[in-house]
Design a protein around this motif. Structure first.
Motif, mmCIF file in Angstrom:
data_model
loop_
_atom_site.group_PDB
_atom_site.id
_atom_site.type_symbol
_atom_site.label_atom_id
_atom_site.label_comp_id
_atom_site.label_asym_id
_atom_site.label_seq_id
_atom_site.Cartn_x
_atom_site.Cartn_y
_atom_site.Cartn_z
ATOM 1 N N HIS A 89 24.608 -39.978 16.537
ATOM 2 C CA HIS A 89 25.014 -41.500 16.235
ATOM 3 C C HIS A 89 24.315 -42.501 17.303
ATOM 4 O O HIS A 89 24.486 -43.674 17.040
ATOM 5 N N ILE A 90 23.878 -41.834 18.492
ATOM 6 C CA ILE A 90 23.318 -42.890 19.430
ATOM 7 C C ILE A 90 21.789 -42.679 19.778
ATOM 8 O O ILE A 90 20.998 -43.557 19.813
ATOM 9 N N VAL A 91 21.264 -41.558 19.697
ATOM 10 C CA VAL A 91 19.972 -41.252 19.992
ATOM 11 C C VAL A 91 19.266 -41.251 18.471
ATOM 12 O O VAL A 91 19.511 -40.572 17.692
ATOM 13 N N TYR A 92 18.401 -42.164 18.142
ATOM 14 C CA TYR A 92 17.655 -42.318 17.131
ATOM 15 C C TYR A 92 16.210 -41.684 16.832
ATOM 16 O O TYR A 92 16.023 -41.356 15.657
ATOM 17 N N CYS A 93 15.631 -41.325 18.106
ATOM 18 C CA CYS A 93 14.480 -40.494 17.963
ATOM 19 C C CYS A 93 14.218 -39.590 18.963
ATOM 20 O O CYS A 93 14.809 -39.942 20.023
ATOM 21 N N MET A 94 13.808 -38.613 18.918
ATOM 22 C CA MET A 94 13.492 -37.695 19.920
ATOM 23 C C MET A 94 12.098 -37.186 19.777
ATOM 24 O O MET A 94 11.445 -37.225 18.741
ATOM 25 N N GLY A 95 11.387 -36.656 20.959
ATOM 26 C CA GLY A 95 10.245 -36.083 20.789
ATOM 27 C C GLY A 95 9.675 -35.479 22.099
ATOM 28 O O GLY A 95 10.391 -35.164 23.039
ATOM 29 N N TRP A 96 8.457 -35.110 21.942
ATOM 30 C CA TRP A 96 7.677 -34.559 22.985
ATOM 31 C C TRP A 96 6.443 -35.058 23.495
ATOM 32 O O TRP A 96 5.642 -35.734 22.604
ATOM 33 N N TYR A 97 6.128 -35.446 24.773
ATOM 34 C CA TYR A 97 4.879 -35.918 24.967
ATOM 35 C C TYR A 97 4.351 -35.066 26.262
ATOM 36 O O TYR A 97 5.175 -34.100 26.635
ATOM 37 N N ARG A 98 3.143 -34.961 26.345
ATOM 38 C CA ARG A 98 2.516 -34.389 27.603
ATOM 39 C C ARG A 98 1.735 -34.938 28.609
ATOM 40 O O ARG A 98 1.161 -36.284 28.363
ATOM 41 N N GLN A 99 1.413 -34.472 29.825
ATOM 42 C CA GLN A 99 0.653 -35.328 30.720
ATOM 43 C C GLN A 99 0.088 -34.177 31.713
ATOM 44 O O GLN A 99 0.736 -33.220 32.361
ATOM 45 N N VAL A 100 -1.041 -34.592 31.883
ATOM 46 C CA VAL A 100 -1.924 -33.824 33.087
ATOM 47 C C VAL A 100 -1.964 -34.904 33.896
ATOM 48 O O VAL A 100 -2.333 -35.875 34.087
ATOM 49 N N PRO A 101 -1.993 -34.086 35.406
ATOM 50 C CA PRO A 101 -2.377 -35.105 36.591
ATOM 51 C C PRO A 101 -3.501 -35.948 36.477
ATOM 52 O O PRO A 101 -4.500 -35.289 36.261
ATOM 53 N N GLY A 102 -3.212 -37.171 36.850
ATOM 54 C CA GLY A 102 -4.668 -38.042 36.961
ATOM 55 C C GLY A 102 -4.865 -38.572 35.320
ATOM 56 O O GLY A 102 -5.848 -39.342 35.320
ATOM 57 N N LYS A 103 -4.247 -38.218 34.602
ATOM 58 C CA LYS A 103 -4.453 -38.824 33.177
ATOM 59 C C LYS A 103 -3.438 -39.363 32.610
ATOM 60 O O LYS A 103 -2.073 -39.255 32.857
ATOM 61 N N GLU A 104 -3.577 -40.156 31.438
ATOM 62 C CA GLU A 104 -2.178 -40.967 30.926
ATOM 63 C C GLU A 104 -1.530 -39.937 29.937
ATOM 64 O O GLU A 104 -2.000 -38.863 29.544
ATOM 65 N N ARG A 105 -0.224 -40.465 29.770
ATOM 66 C CA ARG A 105 0.629 -39.493 28.915
ATOM 67 C C ARG A 105 -0.027 -39.504 27.606
ATOM 68 O O ARG A 105 -0.420 -40.530 27.075
ATOM 69 N N GLU A 106 0.184 -38.466 26.821
ATOM 70 C CA GLU A 106 -0.192 -38.148 25.417
ATOM 71 C C GLU A 106 1.008 -38.037 24.703
ATOM 72 O O GLU A 106 1.673 -36.655 24.943
ATOM 73 N N GLY A 107 1.263 -38.461 23.553
ATOM 74 C CA GLY A 107 2.219 -38.260 22.830
ATOM 75 C C GLY A 107 1.950 -36.769 21.981
ATOM 76 O O GLY A 107 0.779 -36.712 21.665
ATOM 77 N N VAL A 108 2.883 -36.082 21.594
ATOM 78 C CA VAL A 108 2.674 -34.955 20.899
ATOM 79 C C VAL A 108 3.514 -34.899 19.432
ATOM 80 O O VAL A 108 2.503 -34.870 18.583
ATOM 81 N N ALA A 109 4.649 -35.383 19.700
ATOM 82 C CA ALA A 109 5.487 -35.381 18.119
ATOM 83 C C ALA A 109 6.867 -36.184 18.407
ATOM 84 O O ALA A 109 7.183 -36.282 19.554
ATOM 85 N N ARG A 110 7.084 -36.375 17.396
ATOM 86 C CA ARG A 110 8.429 -37.072 17.481
ATOM 87 C C ARG A 110 9.259 -36.965 16.075
ATOM 88 O O ARG A 110 8.390 -36.661 15.253
ATOM 89 N N ILE A 111 10.564 -37.091 16.301
ATOM 90 C CA ILE A 111 11.438 -36.734 15.063
ATOM 91 C C ILE A 111 12.608 -37.853 14.794
ATOM 92 O O ILE A 111 13.270 -38.057 16.069
ATOM 93 N N SER A 112 12.732 -38.138 13.813
ATOM 94 C CA SER A 112 14.050 -38.939 13.640
ATOM 95 C C SER A 112 15.365 -38.116 13.515
ATOM 96 O O SER A 112 15.263 -37.262 12.642
ATOM 97 N N THR A 113 16.124 -38.527 14.320
ATOM 98 C CA THR A 113 17.443 -37.675 14.603
ATOM 99 C C THR A 113 18.289 -37.614 13.308
ATOM 100 O O THR A 113 18.846 -36.667 12.814
ATOM 101 N N GLY A 114 18.219 -38.745 12.377
ATOM 102 C CA GLY A 114 19.012 -38.898 11.364
ATOM 103 C C GLY A 114 18.463 -38.192 10.276
ATOM 104 O O GLY A 114 18.999 -37.427 9.685
ATOM 105 N N GLY A 115 17.267 -38.629 9.957
ATOM 106 C CA GLY A 115 16.585 -37.946 8.672
ATOM 107 C C GLY A 115 15.531 -36.944 8.525
ATOM 108 O O GLY A 115 15.216 -36.208 7.718
ATOM 109 N N GLY A 116 15.422 -36.605 10.126
ATOM 110 C CA GLY A 116 14.459 -35.450 10.229
ATOM 111 C C GLY A 116 12.984 -35.708 9.938
ATOM 112 O O GLY A 116 12.150 -34.730 9.972
ATOM 113 N N THR A 117 12.596 -37.001 9.773
ATOM 114 C CA THR A 117 11.049 -37.396 9.417
ATOM 115 C C THR A 117 10.438 -37.037 10.859
ATOM 116 O O THR A 117 10.793 -37.374 12.005
ATOM 117 N N THR A 118 9.199 -36.391 10.693
ATOM 118 C CA THR A 118 8.536 -36.077 11.893
ATOM 119 C C THR A 118 7.071 -36.673 12.024
ATOM 120 O O THR A 118 6.547 -37.175 11.008
#
Length: 128
Positions: A31-60
């Motif tokens: 009811h409160i978290v709408y989206c969850m996911g994973w991102y990754r980061q290597v020292p000295g580099k920008e954050r890179e998104g990996v995947a996300r999922i809608s907590t309600g509908g499960g869309t990935t």
């Protein structure tokens, strides 16, 4: 307040698999978290998104670099998010962060790195 705790990182040879887990607490998951996911980061580099999922509908949603190899999933009863990583490559080596977003919007409308809560991270190392 949302707390996120990751586990499952480690060292693996190229071509191997790992499954990351993330236990979420501090809120009513659906009811409160709408989206969850994973991102990754290597020292000295920008954050890179990996995947996300809608907590309600499960869309990935996935980054092109991991499509067909990684699978994001959730167990709402356990308040747990997963990332199954197969056919790992050395370039997948990074700190992986579980993340959540409590802002009410379409999960797919934001960048893969756009969250307002995240955990401490778990290290994934892939050797060639």
């Amino acid at each position: 307040q949302v707390q996120l705790v990751e586990s499952g990182g480690g060292s693996v040879q190229a071509g191997g698999s790992l499954r990351l887990s993330c236990v979420a607490s501090g809120y009513t998951y659906i009811h409160i978290v709408y989206c969850m996911g994973w991102y990754r980061q290597v020292p000295g580099k920008e954050r890179e998104g990996v995947a996300r999922i809608s907590t309600g509908g499960g869309t990935t949603y996935y980054a092109d670099s991991v499509k067909g190899r990684f699978t994001i999933s959730q167990d709402n009863a356990k308040n747990t998010l997963y990332l199954q990583m197969n056919s790992l490559k050395p370039e997948d080596t990074a700190m992986y962060y579980c993340a959540a977003d409590t802002r009410p919007y379409d999960c797919g409308s934001r960048d893969l790195t756009d969250f307002n809560y995240w955990g401490q991270g778990t290290q994934v190392t892939v050797s060639s």
